[in-house]
Design a protein around this motif. Structure first.
Motif, PDB file in Angstrom:
ATOM      1  N   GLN A   1       0.782  -1.229   0.000  1.00  0.00           N
ATOM      2  CA  GLN A   1       0.000   0.000   0.000  1.00  0.00           C
ATOM      3  C   GLN A   1       0.821   1.291   0.000  1.00  0.00           C
ATOM      4  O   GLN A   1       0.539   2.197  -0.749  1.00  0.00           O
ATOM      5  CB  GLN A   1      -0.975   0.024   1.172  1.00  0.00           C
ATOM      6  N   ASN A   2       1.839   1.399   0.809  1.00  0.00           N
ATOM      7  CA  ASN A   2       2.583   2.666   0.906  1.00  0.00           C
ATOM      8  C   ASN A   2       4.032   2.535   0.456  1.00  0.00           C
ATOM      9  O   ASN A   2       4.837   3.413   0.731  1.00  0.00           O
ATOM     10  CB  ASN A   2       2.536   3.186   2.339  1.00  0.00           C
ATOM     11  N   SER A   3       4.355   1.443  -0.239  1.00  0.00           N
ATOM     12  CA  SER A   3       5.753   1.232  -0.608  1.00  0.00           C
ATOM     13  C   SER A   3       6.018   1.421  -2.102  1.00  0.00           C
ATOM     14  O   SER A   3       7.090   1.099  -2.580  1.00  0.00           O
ATOM     15  CB  SER A   3       6.207  -0.168  -0.170  1.00  0.00           C
ATOM     16  N   TYR A   4       5.048   1.954  -2.814  1.00  0.00           N
ATOM     17  CA  TYR A   4       5.215   2.302  -4.221  1.00  0.00           C
ATOM     18  C   TYR A   4       4.946   3.791  -4.385  1.00  0.00           C
ATOM     19  O   TYR A   4       4.113   4.363  -3.693  1.00  0.00           O
ATOM     20  CB  TYR A   4       4.228   1.522  -5.101  1.00  0.00           C
ATOM     21  N   LEU A   5       5.626   4.411  -5.331  1.00  0.00           N
ATOM     22  CA  LEU A   5       5.348   5.798  -5.688  1.00  0.00           C
ATOM     23  C   LEU A   5       4.617   5.808  -7.023  1.00  0.00           C
ATOM     24  O   LEU A   5       5.043   5.154  -7.973  1.00  0.00           O
ATOM     25  CB  LEU A   5       6.643   6.602  -5.812  1.00  0.00           C
ATOM     26  N   MET A   6       3.516   6.530  -7.064  1.00  0.00           N
ATOM     27  CA  MET A   6       2.752   6.662  -8.299  1.00  0.00           C
ATOM     28  C   MET A   6       2.579   8.137  -8.609  1.00  0.00           C
ATOM     29  O   MET A   6       2.350   8.946  -7.706  1.00  0.00           O
ATOM     30  CB  MET A   6       1.369   6.022  -8.140  1.00  0.00           C
ATOM     31  N   LEU A   7       2.695   8.465  -9.877  1.00  0.00           N
ATOM     32  CA  LEU A   7       2.457   9.822 -10.362  1.00  0.00           C
ATOM     33  C   LEU A   7       1.268   9.809 -11.297  1.00  0.00           C
ATOM     34  O   LEU A   7       1.106   8.888 -12.097  1.00  0.00           O
ATOM     35  CB  LEU A   7       3.671  10.346 -11.139  1.00  0.00           C
ATOM     36  N   ASP A   8       0.435  10.851 -11.196  1.00  0.00           N
ATOM     37  CA  ASP A   8      -0.670  10.955 -12.155  1.00  0.00           C
ATOM     38  C   ASP A   8      -0.219  11.798 -13.337  1.00  0.00           C
ATOM     39  O   ASP A   8       0.950  12.202 -13.445  1.00  0.00           O
ATOM     40  CB  ASP A   8      -1.938  11.488 -11.475  1.00  0.00           C
TER      41      ASP A   8
ATOM     42  N   ALA B   1       3.257  12.318  -0.145  1.00  0.00           N
ATOM     43  CA  ALA B   1       2.908  11.097  -0.872  1.00  0.00           C
ATOM     44  C   ALA B   1       2.509   9.931   0.017  1.00  0.00           C
ATOM     45  O   ALA B   1       2.028   8.924  -0.495  1.00  0.00           O
ATOM     46  CB  ALA B   1       4.071  10.685  -1.773  1.00  0.00           C
ATOM     47  N   GLY B   2       2.725  10.013   1.332  1.00  0.00           N
ATOM     48  CA  GLY B   2       2.411   8.884   2.200  1.00  0.00           C
ATOM     49  C   GLY B   2       3.334   7.699   1.964  1.00  0.00           C
ATOM     50  O   GLY B   2       3.007   6.567   2.296  1.00  0.00           O
ATOM     51  N   PHE B   3       4.495   7.953   1.385  1.00  0.00           N
ATOM     52  CA  PHE B   3       5.447   6.907   1.016  1.00  0.00           C
ATOM     53  C   PHE B   3       6.204   6.418   2.242  1.00  0.00           C
ATOM     54  O   PHE B   3       6.702   7.205   3.037  1.00  0.00           O
ATOM     55  CB  PHE B   3       6.426   7.445  -0.029  1.00  0.00           C
TER      56      PHE B   3
ATOM     57  N   ASP C   1       9.391   4.667   3.063  1.00  0.00           N
ATOM     58  CA  ASP C   1      10.645   4.222   2.476  1.00  0.00           C
ATOM     59  C   ASP C   1      11.210   2.976   3.157  1.00  0.00           C
ATOM     60  O   ASP C   1      11.835   2.145   2.516  1.00  0.00           O
ATOM     61  CB  ASP C   1      11.683   5.342   2.427  1.00  0.00           C
ATOM     62  N   SER C   2      10.954   2.797   4.442  1.00  0.00           N
ATOM     63  CA  SER C   2      11.438   1.593   5.111  1.00  0.00           C
ATOM     64  C   SER C   2      10.692   0.356   4.597  1.00  0.00           C
ATOM     65  O   SER C   2      11.288  -0.704   4.404  1.00  0.00           O
ATOM     66  CB  SER C   2      11.335   1.705   6.626  1.00  0.00           C
ATOM     67  N   MET C   3       9.388   0.482   4.335  1.00  0.00           N
ATOM     68  CA  MET C   3       8.634  -0.635   3.764  1.00  0.00           C
ATOM     69  C   MET C   3       9.107  -0.922   2.342  1.00  0.00           C
ATOM     70  O   MET C   3       9.208  -2.085   1.934  1.00  0.00           O
ATOM     71  CB  MET C   3       7.128  -0.337   3.778  1.00  0.00           C
ATOM     72  N   PHE C   4       9.425   0.120   1.597  1.00  0.00           N
ATOM     73  CA  PHE C   4       9.972  -0.029   0.247  1.00  0.00           C
ATOM     74  C   PHE C   4      11.249  -0.878   0.293  1.00  0.00           C
ATOM     75  O   PHE C   4      11.398  -1.835  -0.466  1.00  0.00           O
ATOM     76  CB  PHE C   4      10.257   1.350  -0.356  1.00  0.00           C
ATOM     77  N   LEU C   5      12.146  -0.548   1.213  1.00  0.00           N
ATOM     78  CA  LEU C   5      13.391  -1.300   1.348  1.00  0.00           C
ATOM     79  C   LEU C   5      13.136  -2.714   1.862  1.00  0.00           C
ATOM     80  O   LEU C   5      13.715  -3.679   1.364  1.00  0.00           O
ATOM     81  CB  LEU C   5      14.364  -0.561   2.269  1.00  0.00           C
ATOM     82  N   ASN C   6      12.234  -2.860   2.838  1.00  0.00           N
ATOM     83  CA  ASN C   6      11.935  -4.174   3.409  1.00  0.00           C
ATOM     84  C   ASN C   6      11.317  -5.132   2.401  1.00  0.00           C
ATOM     85  O   ASN C   6      11.502  -6.343   2.496  1.00  0.00           O
ATOM     86  CB  ASN C   6      11.008  -4.052   4.625  1.00  0.00           C
ATOM     87  N   ARG C   7      10.549  -4.606   1.432  1.00  0.00           N
ATOM     88  CA  ARG C   7       9.927  -5.487   0.442  1.00  0.00           C
ATOM     89  C   ARG C   7      10.869  -5.776  -0.723  1.00  0.00           C
ATOM     90  O   ARG C   7      10.521  -6.438  -1.682  1.00  0.00           O
ATOM     91  CB  ARG C   7       8.616  -4.907  -0.071  1.00  0.00           C
ATOM     92  N   GLY C   8      12.106  -5.277  -0.632  1.00  0.00           N
ATOM     93  CA  GLY C   8      13.073  -5.519  -1.710  1.00  0.00           C
ATOM     94  C   GLY C   8      12.886  -4.597  -2.877  1.00  0.00           C
ATOM     95  O   GLY C   8      13.127  -4.968  -4.023  1.00  0.00           O
TER      96      GLY C   8
END
Length: 128
Positions: A68-75, A106-108, A110-117
């Motif tokens: 949910q919060n480990s991806y960055l999306m742009l419109d 963005a509600g990003f 970054d620790s979850m991003f790193l933890n999910r690889g």
């Protein structure tokens, strides 16, 4: 059971995403773009699917809690989309306020991003 098919395909990576329902996007509301509720599975159902495919070494499970919060999306207006409250809330455009300020909205996680690889080495030897 997709084990036989996945084994035959021999993918390098196989990401399995749990269907994430977001208000304003796919929750089936009057202003939503789609209705993905029929694709939604419980955490238990998702975990059972992952368990039944645990022999696949390339499987990367991504339940909603990880995704949910480990991806960055742009419109299309170059605004980050904050999905942390189960919707897609746009930040200010990076064209107006710059990346750093827009990213702070963005509600990003970054620790979850790193933890999910999230940082992945895409180079690999080719097989014949």
């Amino acid at each position: 059971d997709m084990n036989e098919h996945v084994s035959r395909l021999e993918p390098y990576r196989w990401k399995a995403f749990q269907c994430l329902i977001l208000k304003g996007e796919n929750a089936g509301g009057p202003n939503d773009i789609n209705d993905a509720r029929k694709l939604q599975v419980s955490k238990g159902q998702f975990d059972a699917f992952i368990d039944s495919h645990s022999g696949q070494s390339m499987l990367i499970p991504e339940p909603n809690t990880v995704m949910q919060n480990s991806y960055l999306m742009l419109d299309e207006e170059l605004r980050f989309l904050d999905c942390s409250e189960n919707g897609k809330v746009p930040s200010q455009s990076i064209l107006k306020v710059g990346v750093e300020q827009a990213l702070s909205q963005a509600g990003f996680d970054d620790s979850m991003f790193l933890n999910r690889g999230g940082v992945f080495d895409w180079t690999r030897e080719r097989s014949n």
